[in-house]
Design an enzyme around this catalytic site. Structure first.
Site, PDB file in Angstrom:
ATOM      1  N   ASP A 151       3.308   6.490  -4.214  1.00 24.43           N
ATOM      2  CA  ASP A 151       2.636   6.732  -3.917  1.00 24.43           C
ATOM      3  C   ASP A 151       1.428   7.963  -4.133  1.00 24.43           C
ATOM      4  OD1 ASP A 151       0.605   5.667  -0.914  1.00 24.43           O
ATOM      5  OD2 ASP A 151       1.264   7.429  -0.592  1.00 24.43           O
ATOM      6  N   GLU A 202       0.094   4.892  -7.671  1.00 25.67           N
ATOM      7  CA  GLU A 202      -0.768   4.565  -7.555  1.00 25.67           C
ATOM      8  C   GLU A 202      -1.588   6.351  -8.562  1.00 25.67           C
ATOM      9  OE1 GLU A 202      -2.563   3.404  -3.161  1.00 25.67           O
ATOM     10  OE2 GLU A 202      -1.182   5.734  -3.703  1.00 25.67           O
TER      11      GLU A 202
END
Length: 701
Positions: free
Chosen positions: A408, A437
Site C-alpha cells: 500500500d 501502489e
C-alpha cells in the site's frame, strides 16, 4: 511537532541541542543553560545562536561542553532555574547513531523454552525498561538490563507458556506501556502480548506448487476476508472469519457462494485486503465497526476480528495458516496487502514509544512527513527500521507460505528497501510476487529514492499498478462524468494501444505492469458507468463491464480484478467505503445472480488468458514485435498478438455501431458476447458494445 509547550529542548545531534522558549515564559530569555543527568552530573552548554521566531517563540541552538551518554535522562536548566526534560529527537537519524547502535542479532522480542524465557528490546535512548508479567493470577515485574548496541534484556527462569506480558519504557522523561513489537502472539485489541513459540503451533503441511514462471502468468483477484462471507444466508458457518473464507459445504456449493464461488472463477491469485492487526475494529465486538484494515497497529500479528476466538493468541495464527493451506490445495495462490507506509496512531505505536522519531520520516526541524495523508509516514531507511520491515516479510513467508505482497502506498517507501524485500522473498520462494501502489507521494524521501513508478527501472522485480491503464479504459477517478475508451471516449483509442501492449514506454517489463480498472479504492466500474454512461440501459452497461474486463484480462502485463467486478459490483454510488459497514461492502451473491452473464463472460476470458500464451508475453521486445493494432473507423480497436504457440485477433467495440472485418482465411471464434459469428469464419461481424476473440491458428481445412 515542536513549540506546543512553553519550554522545550531537543537533542538533534551529538553536539546540538535546540531549545524553544515561549515569549510568555520569562519573555523567552535566558543568558545561560546547563544539563543535569539522573546522577546529578552537570554538562555546561554554550549558546551558539539565538533567534526570535514568528510564532512567539525564541529559538536557542546550544552546543555541549561535555560527553553525551546515550540513554541517560537529561534535564535542561535555564537562568531562572526553570527545567524541562531533554527529548532525544533528530539525533536518532544521524549516521553516528546508526553506526553505534545498529544491532545485527535476530533475537529481539521473546525467545521461549520451558526452562526460561528471554526478553529483548532495542532502545538506545531508553533510561529504563521493565517487563510486566501476568502469569495466571500473579503479576510480576522484572527490570531489564542495558546491554551493547542499545539492547535491553531480562531472563525469567520458569515456564511462562501462555503468560501475558507488556513492557514499561522510560524514554524522554515519561513512562509508557507497550506490547512486544516483535511477537506474533497478541491478546485482543493489542492489549498485551502472549508468551508462546512457533514450534508449538499446529500449522498445516505445505502444499507443493510450481513457482510462478513470470508475473504475467498471474490473474489477481482482490478480496476482503470479511466481505466474501458477510452476506446473509450463503451457507457459511463462520462468516467474516479466516475459517469462513475457505469454508465449503453442500450449501456453498449449491448456492455457489464464498470459497466455492471464488474457486469457480479460475483466477490464479487471491490478494487479501490487510489481515495483519489493525486498529479500527473492536476485535471482541467485531460487528460494531467495519474497516478495510489500512491502519496498522502490530505488523507481525494477525487481525483478531477475523479469528473465531480473538482472546486466543494462537487461534488467529492457526486459522489463517489453514486459510492459506486450503487456497493452495485448491490451486489458488495467496498475496497479502502489506501496509508499511504509516500506522494507526503514531503516538501509541510500540516502536515509536521505544525509540521516538526513529521509525518515522522527520526533518531536522522536528516536522513529520505526511505523504500518506495519514498523519505519519514510516521511515524505511534507518537500518533497524529496514531490518524490522524485511524480517516481518520473511516471517509471513516462513509461517504461512505466502505467495506475494502488494504494498500500500509503496511510493512512501524507498527503492533499496523494496529491492531487499524482493531479494529475500524470491530467494525463499521463487516466483514470489512483489508489487504495489507506485504513486509518487509527497514525502520526505528524496524523489530519486522513492519506490514509485518514476523509479521502476531501479527495482527490477517490483510491479506497479498502472493508473494510466485505469484512466484510459474507464476514465478519471476524480470526475465520474469523464469517460474512458471502454465507456465511450473514442479519442483514447490510440492511447489504448500503448496500454494494452504493457505500456512499454513507461515500464521495462510486462510483468511489472498491474493492469486494472477497479480496486477497493474509489467508485466501482459499475457505479462509475452509472454516471459516465447516464441514460444507457442495464443491458448496455453489462456489455461495457465485459468490455473493460476483457481489456484487463487480454492486455499484456498482469491482470487485476476487484472482487465483484465480474458481476458489476456496486458500493451504492460511494467512492470510499472503508468504514461504511457490511451493507456497502459485502459480496452480494443475489446481485451476482442478476448479472450472471457478466460472470460467465469474465470466466471465459480468464480461461482464454490462461490457455493462450500470446496474451502473456514476457519482454518489452516481445510486446513491441508480437503485438499490433488497427482501428475500424477510429472506434473499434483491433488487437493482434502472437507467441510461438498461438496467435489471436481481438476486437473491442465500445460504440453502438455494427462493423465488419474481413480476414483472408477462416479463424476460430473463441469468444463473442455479441453472438454475431459462427464458430469458424473469415468475415467477422462486430456487434455494438461487444468483444470478440479469435484463434488465428485454428483454421478450417
Amino acid at each position: 511537532m515542536r513549540m506546543k509547550e512553553a519550554y522545550e529542548a531537543y537533542l538533534d545531534d551529538y553536539n546540538c541541542l535546540n531549545v524553544y522558549i515561549s515569549k510568555n515564559f520569562f519573555e523567552g530569555k535566558s543568558r545561560i543553560f546547563h544539563l543535569k543527568d539522573t546522577h546529578d552530573r552537570i554538562i555546561p552548554l554554550t549558546i551558539q545562536s539565538r533567534s526570535d521566531l514568528y510564532n512567539g517563540y525564541t529559538h536557542y541552538q546550544l552546543s555541549l561542553n561535555g560527553a553525551l551518554q546515550m540513554g541517560e535522562e537529561y534535564t535542561l536548566y535555564d537562568e531562572h532555574c526553570q527545567t524541562t526534560v531533554v527529548r532525544y529527537s533528530h539525533i536518532v537519524k544521524t549516521e553516528r547513531f546508526n553506526e553505534q547502535y545498529n544491532y545485527e542479532g535476530d533475537d529481539l522480542g521473546l525467545t521461549y523454552s520451558k526452562e526460561q524465557s528471554i526478553f529483548k528490546l532495542w532502545s538506545p535512548i531508553a533510561l529504563q525498561i521493565v517487563l510486566c508479567l501476568k502469569n495466571g493470577g500473579e503479576a510480576e515485574t522484572y527490570p531489564m538490563h542495558r546491554e551493547e548496541k542499545g539492547v535491553f534484556s531480562v531472563t525469567v527462569h520458569k515456564d511462562l507458556l501462555k503468560a501475558r506480558y507488556t513492557f514499561m519504557v522510560r524514554v524522554n522523561g515519561k513512562w509508557n506501556e507497550i506490547v512486544d513489537p516483535y511477537t506474533s502472539f497478541s491478546g485482543p485489541n493489542a492489549e498485551y502480548s502472549v508468551v508462546y513459540d512457533k514450534s508449538l503451533l499446529h500449522l498445516p503441511p505445505r502444499v507443493p506448487m510450481a513457482p510462478l514462471a513470470d508475473n504475467v502468468d498471474a490473474i489477481i483477484y482482490e478480496a476482503s476476508v470479511r466481505d466474501m462471507t458477510s452476506a446473509n444466508d450463503i451457507g457459511v458457518e463462520n462468516p467474516k472469519k479466516f475459517k469462513g473464507f475457505t469454508e465449503e459445504n453442500e450449501n456453498t456449493r449449491a448456492k455457489n457462494t464464498g470459497f466455492s464461488y471464488l474457486r469457480s472463477l479460475g483466477v490464479t491469485h487471491v490478494q487479501l485486503l490487510p489481515v495483519c492487526d489493525f486498529g479500527s475494529v473492536d476485535e471482541v465486538y467485531p460487528n460494531i465497526f467495519y474497516n478495510w484494515g489500512y491502519d496498522p497497529v502490530q505488523f507481525r500479528c494477525l487481525e483478531g476480528s477475523y479469528s473465531t476466538d480473538p482472546r486466543n493468541a494462537v487461534a488467529r495464527i492457526e486459522e489463517f495458516a489453514q486459510l492459506v493451506h486450503n487456497c493452495h490445495k485448491a490451486g489458488l495462490r495467496v498475496n497479502l496487502d502489506i501496509v508499511f507506509n504509516h500506522v494507526y496512531k503514531k503516538e501509541e505505536f510500540s516502536l515509536e514509544k521505544l525509540v521516538p522519531n526513529y521509525y518515522f520520516l522527520m526533518n531536522r526541524e522536528g516536522e513529520f512527513s505526511n505523504g500518506s495523508f495519514c498523519g505519519n509516514d514510516i521511515d524505511s531507511q534507518p537500518p533497524m527500521a529496514r531490518k524490522y520491515l524485511v524480517e516481518t516479510c520473511r516471517r509471513l513467508i516462513e509461517w504461512f507460505d505466502i505467495d506475494g505482497f502488494r504494498f500500500d502506498l509503496m511510493g512512501i517507501l524507498d527503492i533499496h528497501l523494496m529491492n531487499e524485500i524482493t531479494q529475500v522473498c524470491r530467494k525463499m520462494k521463487p516466483g514470489f510476487m512483489i508489487y504495489g501502489e507506485g504513486w509518487n507521494m509527497p514525502s520526505f524521501v528524496p524523489e530519486n529514492l522513492r519506490a514509485s513508478q518514476i523509479n521502476q527501472a531501479e527495482m527490477p522485480f517490483v510491479g506497479h499498478f498502472s493508473d494510466s491503464f485505469r484512466e484510459t479504459v474507464r476514465g478519471s477517478n476524480a470526475d465520474l462524468n469523464q469517460q474512458g475508451y471502454s465507456n465511450g471516449n473514442f479519442d483514447l483509442i490510440y492511447s489504448m494501444m500503448d496500454r494494452m501492449s504493457a505500456s512499454g514506454n513507461a515500464f521495462n517489463a510486462p510483468g511489472k505492469v498491474i493492469n486494472y480498472v477497479e480496486c477497493h479504492d474509489n467508485h466501482t466500474l459499475w457505479d462509475k458507468n452509472r454516471v459516465a454512461c447516464h441514460g444507457e440501459g442495464r443491458d448496455v452497461r453489462e456489455k461495457r463491464q465485459v468490455l473493460a474486463n476483457a481489456m484487463v484480462l487480454l492486455s499484456q502485463g498482469v491482470p487485476f480484478l476487484h472482487a465483484g467486478q465480474e458481476f458489476g459490483r456496486t458500493k451504492q454510488n460511494l467512492g470510499n467505503t472503508y468504514n461504511r459497514s457490511d451493507n456497502y461492502n459485502s459480496i452480494n451473491y443475489i446481485r451476482r445472480d442478476h448479472h450472471i452473464s457478466i460472470v460467465t463472460d469474465t470466466i471465459k476470458l480468464i480461461s482464454i488468458r490462461r490457455k493462450y500464451s500470446c496474451f502473456r508475453l514476457r519482454t518489452v521486445e516481445e510486446t513491441r514485435d508480437q503485438t499490433s493494432f488497427q482501428t475500424i473507423e477510429n472506434r473499434v480497436l483491433v488487437y493482434i498478438c502472437e507467441s510461438k504457440e498461438d496467435k489471436c485477433i481481438s476486437f473491442f467495440n465500445p460504440s453502438n455501431g455494427y462493423y465488419t472485418y474481413n480476414l483472408d482465411h477462416d479463424v476460430q471464434v473463441i469468444f463473442d458476447n455479441g453472438s454475431s459469428n459462427t464458430h469458424l469464419t473469415r468475415n467477422i461481424q462486430i456487434a455494438p458494445y461487444s468483444v470478440i476473440v479469435c484463434d488465428m491458428m485454428k483454421q478450417s481445412a
